[in-house]
Design an enzyme around this catalytic site. Sequence first.
Site, short mmCIF file in Angstrom:
data_model
loop_
_atom_site.label_atom_id
_atom_site.label_comp_id
_atom_site.label_asym_id
_atom_site.label_seq_id
_atom_site.Cartn_x
_atom_site.Cartn_y
_atom_site.Cartn_z
N ASP A 244 0.81 -1.22 0.00
CA ASP A 244 0.00 0.00 0.00
C ASP A 244 0.85 1.27 0.00
OD1 ASP A 244 -2.26 -1.73 0.28
OD2 ASP A 244 -1.92 -1.79 2.44
N GLU B 265 -10.97 0.82 -3.56
CA GLU B 265 -10.10 1.17 -2.43
C GLU B 265 -9.06 2.20 -2.86
OE1 GLU B 265 -10.04 -3.26 -0.33
OE2 GLU B 265 -8.53 -2.78 -1.82
C1 6LW Z 1 -5.66 -2.00 2.00
C2 6LW Z 1 -6.42 -2.05 0.76
C3 6LW Z 1 -5.65 -3.09 0.12
O1 6LW Z 1 -6.21 -1.20 2.98
O2 6LW Z 1 -5.30 -4.00 1.04
O3 6LW Z 1 -4.39 -3.47 -1.75
C4 6LW Z 1 -5.62 -3.44 2.29
N1 6LW Z 1 -5.28 -2.94 -1.08
O4 6LW Z 1 -6.44 -0.92 -0.01
C5 6LW Z 1 -4.61 -3.81 3.32
O5 6LW Z 1 -3.31 -3.74 2.79
#
Ligand code: 6LW
Length: 491
Positions: free
Chosen positions: A14, A174
């Site tokens: 991330d 996300e």
């Molecule tokens: C993070 C989300 C994700 O919050 O995995 O790859 C989660 N994306 O955006 C935890 O790393």
Amino acid sequence: MKYSNPVIKGFFPDPSVCFAEGKYYLVSSSFQYFPGVPLFESDDLVNWKQIGHVLTRKSQVMLEKINSSGGVFAPTIRYNNGRFYMVTTNDTTHENFYVYTDDIHGEWSDPVTVAQDGIDPSLYFEDGRTYFISNGSDDSGDHGVVQCEINIETGEKLSPSKCIWHGSGGRYLESPHMYKINGKYYLMAAEGGTEYGHMITYCRSDSIWGPFENYPHNPVLTNRNKAPGIIQGIGHGDLIQDKNGGWHILSLGFRQIHMWLPYHHLGREVFLTPVKFGADGWFTAGTDGTTAAEYEIAGNFTQDEKKHYTFENTSWNIDWCFLRHPHTENYELSDSKAVLHGTAITLDDVDSPTFLGIRQRDFNMEMSVNVSVNDGEGGITVFMCESEHYDIAIRKSESGFEAILKLNIGDIKHIQNTVKISSGNAKLIIRSDSINYNFYVSENGKETHLGSGQSKYLSSEVSGGFTGVVLGLYAVGNNTAEFSDLEINYN
Ligand code: 6LW
């Protein structure tokens, strides 16, 4: 000059990046590990040096007995008016909060919470206003990117939270980030989930509140259809302009093992992908929308990779981490030695065993360390989480000392081998390639092979969760375990 991906190897998922005071700064997630949120500095976006962590005090983050892969989720780093901000979620307490500092090499503030739900918060600053953006849902409960304005001094919401984008149709919308480029607002996010279907998508608008128009060719970047290729899971990225005017996405991705029914165990790493803006203002990324293993970047420098780690050339508070909040009285750390005092808490517990970890950076590795144990058990571990880890240790038994290899895979906890040794001092060695870890004990220069463990059982696919393999020193029991002459070599 040419560079190779990943630009940061090992479990640093991330990534978020900002440019400030002539350098680039990057943060990544840390989950149950403490200190939280590794912080890196770079002059060129390719060579990243870890300079510390953002969450260094217990008062900044609750990690008490939290589940593995709970705790500190995806952070965002931003710079505004001489101040750095890092905003993140404690997924265990369901809190979004930010901390700030005016000195990137110094301490960060206590947390300021923001009453907007969702994960992956981001900040955007413009004309004295601050916008707080995270994933969330609209009034009907459909997933979307949600935004409110906040008072950056107090974290107080100055507007209701409004859903501003529903994404391009993928699941798990996300990691939203807002940018203003040439007068337009660009909102970039991830979809597909942090696995093989991961992707980066975006939209743009003339207003920060929308309506947003989707890039017509989303996803702009994904490796989900790239074969053959070991780079997978590209997603969750941040857009950054370099000092020469070029644009890039720094994203997470992982290196898969095997072409069919692949797996990955080193966690999600950091990849750098070039971005190009077209005359129409839309941007494209990478090689036909995929991230490749090598790219050119403007600048005259070389990509240096640290391949040799010792106690002397690492720092306890930069390179090493604890599981949850450590019981600090159990650690005596000096430049060339670690003295650990064990407790009844073991590596199988959702708690804070006496443990010091450093991320495994690459597949081919040799780790060796001299261990001296007076009682109980002390050794080294290849640690994915409390359910999946391989340990090699010296243990005191009724009849003296023994070297043991323990394989822990889910509910199977097995002592694979026990070899009598003449004292509580020996050298423990782990050698790995991408498929296997091999474990050895060495006494007076004589090595004994204790056995092996397959990397696949330490993978994210087996273990679940969001972390990657960490190499650890540990002690269990009412004991003292001394570690010296550590060498970790990658080739
Ligand atoms: C993070 C989300 C994700 O919050 O995995 O790859 C989660 N994306 O955006 C935890 O790393």
